[in-house]
Structure formats: C-alpha cells, structure tokens
Design an enzyme around this catalytic site. Structure first.
Site, PDB file in Angstrom:
ATOM      1  N   PHE A 151      -5.131   5.763  -2.635  1.00 58.60           N
ATOM      2  CA  PHE A 151      -3.746   5.029  -2.905  1.00 58.60           C
ATOM      3  C   PHE A 151      -3.701   3.781  -3.922  1.00 58.60           C
ATOM      4  O   PHE A 151      -4.823   3.182  -4.138  1.00 58.60           O
ATOM      5  CB  PHE A 151      -2.675   5.154  -1.933  1.00 58.60           C
ATOM      6  CG  PHE A 151      -2.942   4.232  -0.707  1.00 58.60           C
ATOM      7  CD1 PHE A 151      -2.278   4.288   0.330  1.00 58.60           C
ATOM      8  CD2 PHE A 151      -3.974   3.166  -0.773  1.00 58.60           C
ATOM      9  CE1 PHE A 151      -2.526   3.534   1.486  1.00 58.60           C
ATOM     10  CE2 PHE A 151      -4.166   2.570   0.416  1.00 58.60           C
ATOM     11  CZ  PHE A 151      -3.215   2.639   1.502  1.00 58.60           C
ATOM     12  N   GLU A 152      -2.578   3.439  -4.434  1.00 59.05           N
ATOM     13  CA  GLU A 152      -2.277   2.478  -5.373  1.00 59.05           C
ATOM     14  C   GLU A 152      -3.451   2.788  -6.519  1.00 59.05           C
ATOM     15  O   GLU A 152      -3.711   1.819  -7.490  1.00 59.05           O
ATOM     16  CB  GLU A 152      -2.564   1.095  -4.961  1.00 59.05           C
ATOM     17  CG  GLU A 152      -1.445   0.626  -3.928  1.00 59.05           C
ATOM     18  CD  GLU A 152      -1.625  -0.806  -3.404  1.00 59.05           C
ATOM     19  OE1 GLU A 152      -2.025  -1.404  -3.999  1.00 59.05           O
ATOM     20  OE2 GLU A 152      -0.791  -1.168  -2.447  1.00 59.05           O
ATOM     21  N   GLY A 153      -3.447   3.720  -6.971  1.00 58.22           N
ATOM     22  CA  GLY A 153      -4.249   4.359  -7.904  1.00 58.22           C
ATOM     23  C   GLY A 153      -5.743   4.748  -7.541  1.00 58.22           C
ATOM     24  O   GLY A 153      -6.446   3.957  -7.037  1.00 58.22           O
ATOM     25  N   PRO A 185       1.553   4.718  -6.273  1.00 62.02           N
ATOM     26  CA  PRO A 185       0.959   6.182  -6.245  1.00 62.02           C
ATOM     27  C   PRO A 185      -0.040   6.284  -5.450  1.00 62.02           C
ATOM     28  O   PRO A 185      -1.081   5.646  -5.743  1.00 62.02           O
ATOM     29  CB  PRO A 185       0.776   6.347  -7.762  1.00 62.02           C
ATOM     30  CG  PRO A 185       0.512   4.667  -8.309  1.00 62.02           C
ATOM     31  CD  PRO A 185       1.492   4.155  -7.457  1.00 62.02           C
ATOM     32  N   MET A 202       0.885  -1.245   0.047  1.00 65.59           N
ATOM     33  CA  MET A 202       0.055   0.076   0.045  1.00 65.59           C
ATOM     34  C   MET A 202       1.077   1.119  -0.119  1.00 65.59           C
ATOM     35  O   MET A 202       0.994   1.862   0.777  1.00 65.59           O
ATOM     36  CB  MET A 202      -0.857  -0.189   1.008  1.00 65.59           C
ATOM     37  CG  MET A 202      -2.062  -1.027   1.107  1.00 65.59           C
ATOM     38  SD  MET A 202      -2.939  -1.152   2.855  1.00 65.59           S
ATOM     39  CE  MET A 202      -3.853   0.428   2.801  1.00 65.59           C
TER      40      MET A 202
END
Length: 658
Positions: free
Chosen positions: A436-438, A4, A1
């Site tokens: 986060f993570e897209g 981006p 996690m």
C-alpha cells in the site's frame, strides 16, 4: 497508510469491470498530467540518478530548531507513557479492534493533531518528530500507527494544508486536531494504481453542490471515520473541464454506507472497509482545489505522506534488533549462544546495520521536508520503497533466528510458559507495506519516471509517436546539446581521487570516505547505464520494467549509503555514539555495496526476455498441465466484486468513535 493499497499485479480473468475503458496510452497520459512537472528546488536523489553526487545538499546533516526539538521530545515522553500504560497490543491482535477508550485517549493526548498547526488546535510537530511518534506508537500497536498515519499523512488534514481554502481550514482542521478521524478514498474494486479508470462520479447539482455515486475499496479508517477525502470523476461541462476531483465528505451524510469491514493477514485492528456513495450531496464549498486537480493533490500529498510508512518500518527494525539481541544471547546451541555462530551472527549484523541506515534515510528525508529547501519527492518515494522492502527482510530474519518460536504465536508461547514475543505477527503486519501507498512495482515505475525526467525533457519528442518530423528535429538538436555537455562529466569525478571526502575518515574510526567515493563513482555509472538503455530501447524504454526497477534499487542503495555516512558523521560530531555509529555505517555500506554490484550486473545479464516468454505461455494455457495434482481451496465468486453504483446492499457498519 491508506489507498492506493493495490498492487498492479495481474488479477486474472475479470467479469465485473466497472471502470471506464481506457487504453494504456490514455492511462499513462492521466498519470503524467497529475505529476509535478517542474523542479523548482534542488533534489539530492534526482542529481544522484543523473550522475551528480551532490553531497553538499545533505552534509552537514540538517538539524531542527531547538524549540521544535524540545516540543517534540516533550510530546514523545507523554506518548511513551501512554503506549506503556494504555495500549494493549496483544488485546488489539486478539480482538481485531482498537478499543474505543484507547482511541479516545489518543484524542485527549492530541495525537490526532500531531501534524496540524497549533493555531487550529493541533500540536504542530515537525515531520521529524511526527515520524518518531509514529515509530513509537507503531511499536506498541501497528494498527494504531496505521490509524494515526492514515488520518494525518494522507487523510483530510494534509490536502487541506496544501490545497484547501482558508474557510475549509478554519472549518475542518480544529475538528481533525482533536475529535474527528479522517480517511482517504481513492481505490475502487477494479481501480488500483491506474486512476484513469476511476468510476466514482461527482455530477454538478446546480452551482452549489455535487452528487456522488460509486464504491470505494480498502478505505483505511473508513469504518470509523468522521470526515473523508473522496476522489471522484466530474464530467466535463460548459462551466468546467471536469476530471478527477477531491472532495471533503461528512461520513454520516445521507447515502454514505460502510458496507463491509475488511480483515487481513496482519494489522488486525485496522478499520478498513468498503464504502458506497449513493446520491450523496456534497457542497461545492467542500471541493478541494479546482475540478480535475484530484490526482495532483493526491500525489503531492504523498510526497511527504509516504514518510509515515518508513517511520513505522524503522520502529519495526528497532524492535527486531532488540529481540534478536536478547534471544540470541540466551539461546545456546553446541556450547555457546547462537549469536556467536556465524550463520546467526550475520543475520543480527544485517538487522542492526539496516536499522541504522533506515533511520538515517528517514531522519534525513524528514528534516529536508521540514526545511523545505529541497524537493524531496524522490527521496520520500525511495524511503518508502527501501524501508518497506528491508523491514520485511529484517522481520523474516528475526523469525528465522527465533526458529520454531518465531513461527509460534505470542499467545501460544505465553500459554506454555515462555515470553510472549509476537515475531510472527510483525512479519504479517509488515507485509502490507510492500503493497500500500504504492506497491513496490508501482514505486519502481514512479521513481524511474522522475529519474529519467531530465532525459525526457530534452529528448522526449524524439520517441513520441504523435510528434511531427519538425518537432523531432528540434528535439534532436536540443538533445545533442544536452548530451554533449552532460556525458563528458560522467567519465571522471571525485570518486576516483583517494583523498576525497576525507572528513569521513577521522582518527580512530572506520573509514567511510571510501564508501562515499564508491557512491560517487557508481552514481556516474548508473547515469551512463540509463543513457545507454534510452539509446538502445528509445520509446520501448517504459516497457522495460525489470531494468527500470534495478536502476531504482541501485539508486535506493546509493541514497541509503549516503544517508548512513552523513548520520554517522553527525553523531560523531555531537559526541553521541559516534564510534558505534561509524561501525554500523561501515557495516551497512559494505553490505549495500554487495547488493549494488549484483544489481549492476543484472542490468544487462538477466532473464527478462525469457521471463516474458514464460508469462505468455502461462497466460495462454501452455503450462496448465503443471497445475495438475492439486485441489483449489478457493471459494466461488467473481475475481472482482461488482461495484455498480446504486443504493446500499448491506447494513451500514460505520462506527464513529466519540
């Protein structure tokens, strides 16, 4: 996690922009070059978006080998004991830090090496059991779940597994399996989901090293990490093409400074910071893959790495269900438990059915990842998108069910003699998952790009302004042939036959076959809608983000319905909670179909055009009068921090845990 983390929502006026100037077209070209171009394996979700319901790709439900299950269950038993006896989630929340002794205990348990092969000292768990472990430990402390996930899902181990040399694996994986924590560094103060503007540089220093300069933001695990995966831009030279490149960097290298430990509304134990690189010398042997392959490495790593986030969302759903059940049975209003009031009961049903479906999506995607027979890049992305959105809704409903107690902190509840239920905390902890993570918005665009890939392969040159008339003519002929074969198949299918999928209507159980027929019919309708949209908007299709988002959300619902039905049938065939699983799958599918029908209606009846006009008015200052009558409590300072390369400006707060 980890990065981006950033959403691509507008930031407002910018004064300290450090990334290179690139056009929208250039940014898209960089992103396009990084994605996997080919489909070498079948994909259930890809076929679903094309109007082809390939139930054979997921049913019968794939199962792990017995040995993998036995090893996974044995570790889960050890981890549960550790969670119950050595993790104090309330203390982590109060102190905003995971105690060092807890981290050391996780290292001794082997939790750092859950996904690392046993020949390097790891546990070698399957994706299925790795996710079960994250769900378990994340329920004890979401901050610990984030630490372990950032370390293994997208930190150093996974890129090395996929792209590293044998020498790199031999050097780093034994450390990462037992002692060293890793972090993934991509995001910068002015660079989120648009990596074309990446400013951190890696300049060749002879043939054997690179010199890193730059600043990275939101570096989950960065404060305590021993090893870093750093994305940096290598200049084009005579010896190489340059481009965004991945490096393994020792966190204690001269010139590496953790300048700040960030704090957030949730995940208060998260060791997330700002890391500066000033003239950091990195051996060329630490470069992962060739120059320019960094983004491809990052995106490929995330294909399965994204599954860690829905794993913890599943754990959150299970906890929400437990608390909702226990609380609603004892809290009485108007002569009966609140669970028996329809308004509350509907919320409990939503939490139960959705938790079942999320676990079905996660386990199915994870088992397919383990088998490696299918390309799961869309399935994993859908699991992340759907899991993060639905978990947030479930937590919000739990807070509502708890009423004032849901808004009250666990410490406050305990201080006045009630059970310390951290409902408001889980709401805060889960909120970041939609970013986060897209972010959800970026995931919509990423999945939509993959969903229309077949169309772009045959007709892309028709809408590319840089293509010649000859190219467009050839593309037109190719597209005509493709659509002549494809479109007739979208007219009719098994979803219109009343006996289709009959094995999902066993005696004495709810009928799930009708839901699968609905999925098949709606899949074809979804594909027709995508074709109509491409015909209508052509090159402007990529700007229709509202439409594309709804297309993806419909696909997510169809995938979740399919997974829920297949899981219910698996549980029935193994004689474990079969009848109850069918009931939950039936409830979920009915709920999901209502959401799907609403989304289908909003494909063509929406306020997208009007919204764009309002946005133009807001940004031009037309409505500033509406902002009158308030005071702004925000502090002074630039919207985006200065990230100019140079020496460290702050003390180093790097805190490795030994």
């Amino acid at each position: 996690m980890s990065a981006p983390h950033a959403s691509d929502a507008p930031h407002g006026p910018k004064t300290d922009v450090t990334g290179p100037k690139v056009s929208e077209r250039e940014a898209r070209q960089v992103a396009e070059a990084a994605r996997e171009q080919d489909w070498r394996k079948p994909s259930f979700a890809k076929e679903l978006f094309l109007g082809r319901f390939r139930l054979d790709l997921i049913h019968p439900h794939p199962m792990p080998p017995t040995e993998d299950s036995e090893r996974g269950e044995a570790f889960l038993a050890e981890l549960r004991t550790f969670c119950e006896s050595r993790i104090d989630g309330a203390r982590i929340e109060r102190e905003a830090r995971i105690p060092d002794e807890t981290v050391r205990g996780l290292k001794e348990l082997g939790a750092l090496g859950m996904k690392i092969d046993r020949k390097y000292g790891g546990l070698g768990l399957t994706q299925v059991y790795y996710n079960k472990a994250l769900a378990l430990v994340g329920s004890a402390s979401p901050a610990i779940g984030a630490l372990l996930s950032a370390h293994q899902s997208i930190g150093v181990p996974q890129p090395l597994k996929l792209f590293g040399t044998q020498e790199q694996r031999d050097t780093f994986l034994p450390r990462l399996a037992r002692t060293d924590i890793s972090a993934f560094l991509l995001t910068e103060p002015d660079v989120g989901s648009d990596p074309a503007r990446l400013a951190t540089s890696a300049v060749p220093d002879g043939d054997d090293a690179y010199i890193l300069d730059g600043v990275k933001l939101w570096t989950t695990n960065g404060v305590v990490a021993d090893l870093l995966v750093v994305m940096a831009r290598v200049p084009r030279t005579e010896r190489g093409k340059g481009g965004i490149t991945a490096f393994v960097v020792e966190a204690d290298s001269p010139g590496v400074t953790v300048e700040h430990r960030n704090t957030f509304m949730g995940l208060r134990g998260l060791e997330n910071g700002v890391t500066r690189f000033h003239q950091v010398r990195v051996p060329a042997a630490n470069r992962i893959g060739p120059e320019g392959a960094g983004l491809k490495i990052a995106l490929t790593t995330l294909n399965t790495g994204r599954l860690s986030l829905p794993a913890m969302c599943v754990g959150a759903g299970k906890w929400c269900l437990k608390i909702a059940r226990e609380w609603s049975a004892v809290r009485e209003q108007w002569g009966k438990p609140v669970a028996h009031h329809e308004a509350v009961g509907a919320k409990i049903s939503f939490i139960a059915a959705t938790t079942f479906a999320l676990e079905a999506v996660l386990d199915l995607s994870s088992q397919m990842a383990d088998e490696d027979r299918n390309d799961i890049r869309i399935e994993a992305a859908l699991a992340k998108l759907y899991g993060s959105e639905m978990a947030w809704l479930m937590a919000d409903e739990l807070v509502q069910i708890r009423g004032g107690r849901g808004f009250e902190t666990a410490d406050s509840l305990a201080a006045r003699g009630e059970r310390a239920v951290p409902a408001e905390q889980i709401l805060r902890d889960l909120r970041i998952n939609r970013i986060f993570e897209g972010s959800t918005e970026i995931m919509h665009l990423l999945i939509a790009r993959e969903a229309v890939d077949a169309h772009l392969k045959v007709a892309g040159d028709l809408i590319d302004p840089d293509k010649t008339l000859g190219d467009k003519a050839r593309a037109g002929a190719q597209a005509t042939g493709f659509y002549a074969r494809w479109l007739p198949k979208l007219v009719t299918g098994p979803g219109q036959l009343p006996r289709s999928y009959g094995e999902f209507h066993p005696a004495g159980h709810p009928d799930l076959s009708g839901h699968l027929r609905y999925v098949e019919r709606t899949s074809r309708k979804l594909a027709r809608s995508t074709f109509y949209a491409m015909s209508r908007w052509q090159g402007r299709m990529e700007t229709k983000q509202g439409f594309l988002g709804r297309i993806v959300d419909i696909g997510a619902e169809l995938f979740a319905m399919s997974a829920a039905c297949v899981r219910a049938e698996l549980l029935r065939s193994t004689e474990e909670y079969g009848r109850e699983a069918y009931q939950l799958a039936d409830a979920f599918c009915h709920q999901s179909r209502i959401r799907t029908e609403e989304l289908l209606g909003r494909l063509w009846s929406n306020t997208d055009d009007l919204d764009r006009k309002v946005v133009k008015g807001v940004l031009s200052g037309t409505y500033t009068w509406l902002e009158q009558g308030i005071v702004d409590p925000s502090g002074d300072g630039p919207w985006i921090a200065d990230a100019t390369p140079g020496p460290a400006k702050e003390d180093n707060v790097h805190r490795p845990i030994r």
